[in-house]
Scaffold this motif. Structure first.
Motif, mmCIF file in Angstrom:
data_model
loop_
_atom_site.group_PDB
_atom_site.id
_atom_site.type_symbol
_atom_site.label_atom_id
_atom_site.label_comp_id
_atom_site.label_asym_id
_atom_site.label_seq_id
_atom_site.Cartn_x
_atom_site.Cartn_y
_atom_site.Cartn_z
ATOM 1 N N ARG A 2 0.948 -0.989 -0.232
ATOM 2 C CA ARG A 2 0.326 -0.008 0.019
ATOM 3 C C ARG A 2 0.700 1.432 -0.107
ATOM 4 N NH1 ARG A 2 -4.923 0.719 4.067
ATOM 5 N NH2 ARG A 2 -5.627 -0.700 3.332
ATOM 6 N N ARG A 3 0.550 2.104 -0.936
ATOM 7 C CA ARG A 3 1.528 3.313 -1.549
ATOM 8 C C ARG A 3 0.878 4.508 -0.615
ATOM 9 N NH1 ARG A 3 5.161 1.616 -3.374
ATOM 10 N NH2 ARG A 3 5.197 0.479 -5.045
ATOM 11 N N ASN A 4 -0.322 4.971 -0.136
ATOM 12 C CA ASN A 4 -0.682 4.897 0.266
ATOM 13 C C ASN A 4 -0.203 6.631 0.500
ATOM 14 O OD1 ASN A 4 0.160 5.241 2.926
ATOM 15 N ND2 ASN A 4 -0.396 4.271 3.267
ATOM 16 N N SER A 6 1.878 8.555 2.323
ATOM 17 C CA SER A 6 1.747 7.727 3.400
ATOM 18 C C SER A 6 1.959 8.008 4.628
ATOM 19 C CB SER A 6 3.714 6.902 3.724
ATOM 20 O OG SER A 6 4.071 7.254 3.481
ATOM 21 N N LEU A 7 2.772 9.864 4.515
ATOM 22 C CA LEU A 7 3.506 10.805 5.153
ATOM 23 C C LEU A 7 1.780 11.950 5.603
ATOM 24 C CD1 LEU A 7 5.057 12.198 6.780
ATOM 25 C CD2 LEU A 7 5.632 14.172 4.661
ATOM 26 N N HIS A 9 -0.980 10.612 4.815
ATOM 27 C CA HIS A 9 -2.166 9.910 5.522
ATOM 28 C C HIS A 9 -1.668 9.581 6.697
ATOM 29 C CE1 HIS A 9 -4.968 6.593 5.684
ATOM 30 N NE2 HIS A 9 -4.128 5.801 6.466
ATOM 31 N N MET A 10 -1.071 9.516 7.076
ATOM 32 C CA MET A 10 -0.243 9.670 9.018
ATOM 33 C C MET A 10 -0.378 10.665 9.524
ATOM 34 S SD MET A 10 3.210 7.427 8.914
ATOM 35 C CE MET A 10 4.602 8.763 7.339
ATOM 36 N N GLY A 13 -3.527 10.644 10.149
ATOM 37 C CA GLY A 13 -4.157 9.869 11.625
ATOM 38 C C GLY A 13 -3.723 10.525 12.603
ATOM 39 N N ALA A 14 -2.609 11.142 12.855
ATOM 40 C CA ALA A 14 -2.177 11.419 13.656
ATOM 41 C C ALA A 14 -3.338 12.974 14.470
ATOM 42 C CB ALA A 14 -0.935 12.135 14.425
ATOM 43 N N LEU A 16 -6.577 13.077 13.145
ATOM 44 C CA LEU A 16 -7.374 12.316 13.808
ATOM 45 C C LEU A 16 -7.780 11.679 15.675
ATOM 46 C CD1 LEU A 16 -8.758 10.430 10.826
ATOM 47 C CD2 LEU A 16 -9.663 11.966 11.837
ATOM 48 N N PHE B 15 3.974 -3.611 3.752
ATOM 49 C CA PHE B 15 4.176 -1.920 4.845
ATOM 50 C C PHE B 15 4.012 -2.030 6.132
ATOM 51 C CE2 PHE B 15 2.656 2.178 4.760
ATOM 52 C CZ PHE B 15 3.487 2.816 3.656
ATOM 53 N N ALA B 24 9.070 8.143 8.243
ATOM 54 C CA ALA B 24 8.242 8.545 7.451
ATOM 55 C C ALA B 24 9.397 9.567 6.545
ATOM 56 C CB ALA B 24 7.701 9.772 8.488
ATOM 57 N N ASP B 27 10.059 7.483 3.213
ATOM 58 C CA ASP B 27 9.319 7.287 2.529
ATOM 59 C C ASP B 27 9.415 8.446 1.363
ATOM 60 O OD1 ASP B 27 6.054 6.209 2.587
ATOM 61 O OD2 ASP B 27 7.185 4.559 1.567
ATOM 62 N N GLU B 48 1.845 12.937 19.671
ATOM 63 C CA GLU B 48 0.753 13.097 18.893
ATOM 64 C C GLU B 48 0.188 11.465 17.725
ATOM 65 O OE1 GLU B 48 3.407 14.802 18.593
ATOM 66 O OE2 GLU B 48 2.757 16.697 18.183
ATOM 67 N N GLY B 49 0.543 10.682 19.483
ATOM 68 C CA GLY B 49 0.085 9.372 19.044
ATOM 69 C C GLY B 49 1.048 8.633 17.429
ATOM 70 N N ALA B 51 -0.089 6.230 14.140
ATOM 71 C CA ALA B 51 -1.090 5.907 13.356
ATOM 72 C C ALA B 51 -0.876 4.605 12.845
ATOM 73 C CB ALA B 51 -1.919 6.384 12.373
ATOM 74 N N GLU B 55 0.399 -4.275 6.382
ATOM 75 C CA GLU B 55 -0.193 -5.443 5.635
ATOM 76 C C GLU B 55 0.618 -6.355 5.862
ATOM 77 O OE1 GLU B 55 -2.326 -4.088 1.852
ATOM 78 O OE2 GLU B 55 -0.400 -5.851 1.096
ATOM 79 N N ASP B 110 -5.353 1.919 9.614
ATOM 80 C CA ASP B 110 -4.840 3.129 11.150
ATOM 81 C C ASP B 110 -5.669 2.452 11.972
ATOM 82 O OD1 ASP B 110 -5.323 5.586 11.085
ATOM 83 O OD2 ASP B 110 -7.409 5.786 10.189
ATOM 84 N N ARG B 112 -4.751 2.943 15.946
ATOM 85 C CA ARG B 112 -4.140 4.603 16.505
ATOM 86 C C ARG B 112 -3.539 3.597 17.826
ATOM 87 N NH1 ARG B 112 -7.375 8.194 14.170
ATOM 88 N NH2 ARG B 112 -7.932 7.519 12.756
#
Lengths: 607, 219
Positions: A2-4, A6-7, A9-10, A13-14, A16, B15, B24, B27, B48-49, B51, B55, B110, B112
């Motif tokens: 999953r390329r997604n 990422s940054l 997305h992360m 996520g943080a 959220l 991943f 990060a 990538d 900040e935790g 996430a 896979e 996702d 957390r």
């Protein structure tokens, strides 16, 4: 992969995570708080937890070609939509759901398999799942033993759970919560039978039974059988309490018999991974197969009806499988003496060793002349399991019988509309409505007022009709019961199946209220009279008697007559056939449950 | 369980992403990793935790379909196996529990990870006995962990059904095979006593919605 993005997305996520109210930011640990961690245990608490597999997601036990020489067909078992969710007696109707539609609360609150809410009190932070290594001193094989027949050493456990002179070993254990609220566990399943080719491939599906399984309960149960020892208040000095399940992993040391042979030379000391599982479960269970109108087996997700099923209510079960350190669940393979096996697999709860020290701990009846009902020690209730389906058992005053609080009088529900109450409407007091000698055995001369409406309960206890009750009372009464898909779906049961049927239980209650209102005793119970002019002579003539309403009416007398009349309307004779739509199959209990040896050997690989 | 055959480890750890600066940066920066200044390091708190997307595939592509390069994980002697051996099971040179036609995929979407304190007050089902040692001494203050620090694992609590976990797994056959190399596909005779699948009739992988939190702490 999953390329997604990422940054981003992360970061999202943080963000959220920060926005989630129940999760706070990471906090720095001080040296003090770090030093408090001793590594003694790892705790897993669950906060408002809910687990829901998609309705079409499954675990499938895949069948294969039947064993040679058997008449079996291929069998496949599938568990769909496994769900762990909340249950509360005060939950809103909107919280209840199913895999494929809406549902009613049903009987015994078991119409809906799933809640939309998380479980409030399961594995709380101060009663969590606990993973730890722990040392126990228990009856075990003498560490010096190197061959079979070694001595087992150690006394039965004392009050502190220690075996004097026993073996001290370290075990890895997972302790379940010792108590929690009741919650829902549910899945819908398929049991499929098929014909196959020689490779096990399905060539013809013979049938598929779809079913719904729901437990409202918890993985915890009373330490001792609650029908005998109560549910908390002291009974014979013991206060019963609830405990949870436990799984332990340890090194098992015991005798091994190769290939089922009997030659002592083939026996070796078996040192292998041992498991011990003490299962505790309590709650209510419903198994149902009836699908709602219009549902088809071809539908991806079935919709089950709300009430039908086999109900097990008020269940408590403790099943100890294995004891430190002399009995364990071990894994093995089929291996004939001197050779290799055919690929089949064995799961075995090992046979308890033939040794007095083991017996003294396992049976825990030392000092007594065999088993006895009274005076058992705490250890007895650890090594012996029990299962109770319901809690209503016969009372017993004898010295050597199990106690009970009495059996339930609820036997069945039928579509025969037996009245449970009757209402007499308000009735004008006049000669037409209240004829006869109601004025003290004399005709009445005047009438006035209105007898008020009155409602009284009715109990139909006539012979075989006794025990008739509602479907809800049957399903929730404790014990084992079966309920049909709806009240009009019935099946016939002879009241006493050892005798010939004397007819069909019935009764026409359509005119019950009218009949009751016309009963002379009931009329008297609703009225009163008085003399208006005091002109009666000594022969009772010349009186002027007026009938009026009795306020309030004599309900006790009315109820007695209602019961008598209702029972007189029951037909069918002394031993009728009863059309039932729910039936109480009774309660059951198993006590003193010991498993000395259990061995499961697969067969399929031998084809 | 002392061995895993290498051939079965056709495992694709595809991943692992997290709000960990090093990963990060790796990538997102095609030029490779760059050093962090001390001041930047000092600014990293993890407050900040985290996430996580995870896979894991075994002998399968991202849809959970068995790899063609592994012969589709079908047929006697295919290489999609997972072999286990338990202590003191030496008959025939070694008894191996071999899970065959083995492939699958698991995705955690996702997840957390954050930190917090446990509820400050005891719950309705508090059990102080859980926090005692063999001698009955409390391993946490007053045998009550309330208010202690804990790691919290959660999934987003979205309305409706969310596939927080996707799991597809196939063990088409299982049998015991013998010999020092009994784990090898060449020892497969085609025998089987059991098969297990985890999946979905509409999608390849089973989907699971998880709400609430897991509190993890030690003492």
């Amino acid at each position: 992969m999953r390329r997604n993005n990422s940054l981003s997305h992360m970061l999202l996520g943080a963000a959220l995570t920060l926005g989630a109210s129940q999760v706070l930011a990471l906090q720095e640990m001080s040296d003090d708080s770090m030093s408090e961690v001793q590594g003694a245990g790892l705790a897993f608490g669950l906060d408002d937890f809910r687990f829901q597999a998609a309705p079409t997601s499954f675990i499938d036990q895949v069948g294969g070609a039947p064993g040679a020489g058997t008449s079996f067909n291929r069998g496949d078992l599938r568990w769909f939509g496994v769900a762990l969710s909340n249950w509360s007696a005060s939950e809103a109707a909107g919280e209840r759901t199913t895999w494929a539609g809406t549902c009613d609360n049903g009987l015994n609150d078991m119409g809906c398999p799933i809640s939309t809410q998380g479980i409030q009190d399961y594995a709380n932070h101060d009663n969590p799942f606990l993973l730890r290594v722990f040392e126990y001193q228990r009856v075990g094989l003498d560490p010096a033993a190197t061959e079979t027949g070694g001595d087992w050493i150690g006394a039965p456990l004392d009050a502190n759970g220690v075996s004097a002179g026993g073996v001290n070993q370290t075990v890895l254990e997972i302790l379940g919560p010792s108590n929690s609220q009741d919650w829902r566990w549910a899945f819908w399943g398929e049991i499929q039978s098929s014909e196959t080719d020689v490779d096990g491939n399905i060539t013809n599906v013979l049938g598929t039974l779809r079913n719904q399984n729901l437990i409202i309960g918890k993985p915890a149960a009373y330490v001792r059988p609650p029908s005998v020892w109560g549910t908390g208040a002291p009974v014979n000095g013991f206060s019963n309490s609830v405990d949870g399940a436990v799984l332990r992993m340890f090194q098992y040391r015991g005798d091994r018999v190769l290939g089922g042979g009997t030659d002592p030379a083939d026996k070796t000391l078996d040192e292998t991974m041992g498991l011990m599982y003490h299962s505790r479960l309590s709650g209510d269970y419903r198994f149902s197969v009836n699908q709602a109108t219009g549902a088809l087996d071809a539908d991806p997700v079935p919709q089950f009806s709300n009430e039908e099923g086999l109900y097990f209510s008020d269940v408590n079960a403790y099943l100890p499988l294995g004891q430190l350190y002399y009995q364990a669940i071990v894994l093995d393979s089929v291996h004939p003496v001197g050779g290799v096996g055919d690929g089949n697999f064995i799961i075995q709860l090992t046979r308890i060793p033939n040794d007095a020290n083991v017996f003294n701990d396992f049976y825990s009846s030392a000092g007594a002349s065999g088993y006895q009902r009274t005076g058992r020690n705490d250890r007895y209730y650890q090594t012996h399991g029990y299962v109770e389906w319901g809690r209503a058992f016969p009372t017993c005053g004898g010295a050597n019988c199990m106690s009970g609080s009495g059996v339930s009088s609820a036997r069945f529900s039928s579509d025969l509309a037996l009245p449970t109450s009757v209402t007499l409407p308000a009735l004008t007091v006049n000669a037409a409505n209240f004829p006869g000698d109601l004025c003290g055995g004399n005709d009445c001369d005047q009438y006035s007022g209105t007898a008020p409406e009155v409602t009284v309960p009715v109990s139909v206890t006539a012979g075989p009709a006794a025990g008739a009750t509602s479907r809800e009372a049957i399903a929730s009464g404790g014990g084992i019961s079966f309920v049909s898909r709806n009240p009009s779906s019935t099946w016939n049961v002879v009241n006493n199946q050892n005798l010939a049927s004397t007819g069909t239980l019935g009764g026409n209650f359509a005119n019950f209220a009218t009949t009751l209102a016309a009963d002379n005793t009931v009329r008297q119970a609703r009225t009163d009279f008085f003399e208006t002019d005091n002109n009666c002579n000594i022969f009772g003539n010349g009186c002027d008697l007026r009938l009026i309403a009795q306020l309030p009416p004599d309900t006790a007398t009315i109820q007695n007559r209602a019961n008598a009349i209702a029972n007189s309307l029951v037909t069918g004779g002394t031993n009728p056939t009863i059309a039932v739509n729910a039936i109480n199959l009774g309660t059951a209990r198993v006590e003193g449950l010991l498993v000395n040896h259990l061995k499961i050997t697969t067969l399929g690989a031998g084809n | 369980m002392k061995a895993l055959h290498k051939r079965l480890l056709a495992v694709m750890m595809s991943f692992l992403s997290g709000a960990v600066p090093g990963i990060a940066l790796a990538d997102s920066n095609p030029a490779g990793m760059t050093a962090l200044e001390d001041t930047e390091m000092a600014a990293v708190t993890g407050r900040e935790g985290i996430a996580l997307d995870l896979e894991l595939r075994i002998n399968a592509d991202s849809s959970g379909t068995p790899l063609a390069s592994m012969a589709g994980c079908t047929g006697t002697g295919n290489g999609c196996t997972l072999a286990l051996q338990f202590a003191n099971r030496p008959t025939g040179g070694g008894e191996w529990l071999v899970l065959k036609d083995f492939y699958g995929v698991i995705r955690l979407n996702d997840l957390r990870l954050d930190g917090s304190r446990l509820p400050a007050s005891p719950s309705n089902f508090a059990n102080p006995e859980r926090f005692k040692d063999n001698d009955g001494n409390c391993l946490v203050e007053l045998c009550d962990p309330s208010g202690s620090l804990a790691a919290i694992f959660t999934y987003p609590d979205n309305p409706g059904f969310t596939a927080d976990v996707e799991l597809g797994m196939n063990i088409g056959r299982a049998a015991v095979q013998f010999g020092p190399e009994g784990y090898l596909p060449s020892a497969d005779t085609g025998a089987s006593f059991l098969g297990v699948r985890i999946g979905d009739t509409q999608t390849n992988a089973a989907r699971i919605d998880i709400n609430g939190g897991l509190q993890l702490y030690g003492f």
